[in-house]
Design an enzyme around this catalytic site. Structure first.
Site, mmCIF file in Angstrom:
data_model
loop_
_atom_site.group_PDB
_atom_site.id
_atom_site.type_symbol
_atom_site.label_atom_id
_atom_site.label_comp_id
_atom_site.label_asym_id
_atom_site.label_seq_id
_atom_site.Cartn_x
_atom_site.Cartn_y
_atom_site.Cartn_z
ATOM 1 N N LEU A 119 -0.584 -5.058 62.351
ATOM 2 C CA LEU A 119 -1.316 -6.253 62.769
ATOM 3 C C LEU A 119 -1.301 -7.312 61.664
ATOM 4 O O LEU A 119 -1.060 -8.493 61.912
ATOM 5 C CB LEU A 119 -2.749 -5.890 63.154
ATOM 6 C CG LEU A 119 -3.667 -7.025 63.590
ATOM 7 C CD1 LEU A 119 -3.086 -7.792 64.768
ATOM 8 C CD2 LEU A 119 -5.036 -6.477 63.943
ATOM 9 N N MET A 137 2.100 -8.882 61.619
ATOM 10 C CA MET A 137 2.340 -9.788 62.744
ATOM 11 C C MET A 137 1.543 -11.084 62.622
ATOM 12 O O MET A 137 2.042 -12.154 62.952
ATOM 13 C CB MET A 137 1.998 -9.093 64.073
ATOM 14 C CG MET A 137 2.957 -7.986 64.452
ATOM 15 S SD MET A 137 2.664 -7.267 66.088
ATOM 16 C CE MET A 137 1.081 -6.459 65.886
ATOM 17 N N GLU A 138 0.309 -10.987 62.173
ATOM 18 C CA GLU A 138 -0.563 -12.161 62.098
ATOM 19 C C GLU A 138 -0.339 -12.993 60.852
ATOM 20 O O GLU A 138 -0.484 -14.203 60.888
ATOM 21 C CB GLU A 138 -2.043 -11.739 62.163
ATOM 22 C CG GLU A 138 -2.489 -11.238 63.501
ATOM 23 C CD GLU A 138 -2.587 -12.322 64.561
ATOM 24 O OE1 GLU A 138 -2.595 -13.526 64.220
ATOM 25 O OE2 GLU A 138 -2.638 -11.972 65.748
ATOM 26 N N GLY A 139 -0.030 -12.338 59.748
ATOM 27 C CA GLY A 139 0.037 -13.051 58.479
ATOM 28 C C GLY A 139 -1.376 -13.376 58.013
ATOM 29 O O GLY A 139 -2.337 -13.266 58.779
ATOM 30 N N ARG A 157 6.099 -9.393 69.583
ATOM 31 C CA ARG A 157 4.794 -8.732 69.707
ATOM 32 C C ARG A 157 4.694 -7.960 71.018
ATOM 33 O O ARG A 157 4.237 -6.823 71.047
ATOM 34 C CB ARG A 157 3.688 -9.764 69.609
ATOM 35 C CG ARG A 157 2.331 -9.125 69.465
ATOM 36 C CD ARG A 157 1.425 -10.044 68.762
ATOM 37 N NE ARG A 157 0.212 -9.384 68.367
ATOM 38 C CZ ARG A 157 -0.636 -9.914 67.528
ATOM 39 N NH1 ARG A 157 -0.403 -11.093 66.990
ATOM 40 N NH2 ARG A 157 -1.734 -9.269 67.203
#
Length: 162
Positions: free
Chosen positions: A14, A17-19, A145
């Site tokens: 997560l 993916m989000e940074g 994603r």
């Protein structure tokens, strides 16, 4: 603390993916009229100009994951989530879907209807992958994603839990 039926490796994925952004920003595609910004690891609800620490970002992430998890439990009340249909991979896939798109998106979706009708329906991974648009624009990050979520759904395994 109660263990969530979510893969332990999910938090690292997560974050990837989000940074991480320690300063609030407007997500791509958001209308300027909306008052909320994003901060940390994709936490929605920050104020313009807000700044946080990495520790605060971690706390927001864990709170958002828990909120997504408990929201999902509410949607899947008719099911026994300890049965073979709802492994940690599948729960993790749906928690990520909610984390990224919101509980209401899942609540109103054909995807949820398919899951409730038959959690083993082979078309579910394809339905997950349809959710890769922001407005009418297909975004590469959302394609990746949704692929991650559909692969989790298809693998249907139980892994070490958070």
């Amino acid at each position: 603390m109660i263990k969530l039926k979510i893969n332990k490796s999910y938090i690292a994925k997560l974050k990837e993916m989000e940074g991480l952004s320690l300063t609030a920003y407007k997500p791509k595609g958001e209308k300027d009229i909306l008052p909320c910004y994003t901060i940390g690891y994709g936490h929605y609800g920050a104020l313009k100009g807000q700044v946080i620490t990495e520790h605060q970002a971690e706390l927001l992430l864990l709170d958002d994951v828990r909120r997504a998890y408990y929201g999902l439990l509410g949607l899947l009340k008719p099911f026994n989530l300890s049965d073979k249909h709802f492994t940690s991979d599948r729960i993790t896939a749906l928690v990520d879907f909610i984390y990224n798109l919101g509980l209401e998106s899942l609540r109103k979706s054909t995807l949820l209807k398919m899951i409730i009708n038959d959690p083993d329906d082979i078309k579910i991974p394809f339905e997950i992958e349809k959710w890769c648009y922001s407005g009418k624009v297909k975004l590469h990050g959302l394609v990746l994603r949704r692929r991650y979520e559909s692969e989790l759904w298809s693998s249907n395994k139980d892994n070490e839990l958070i």
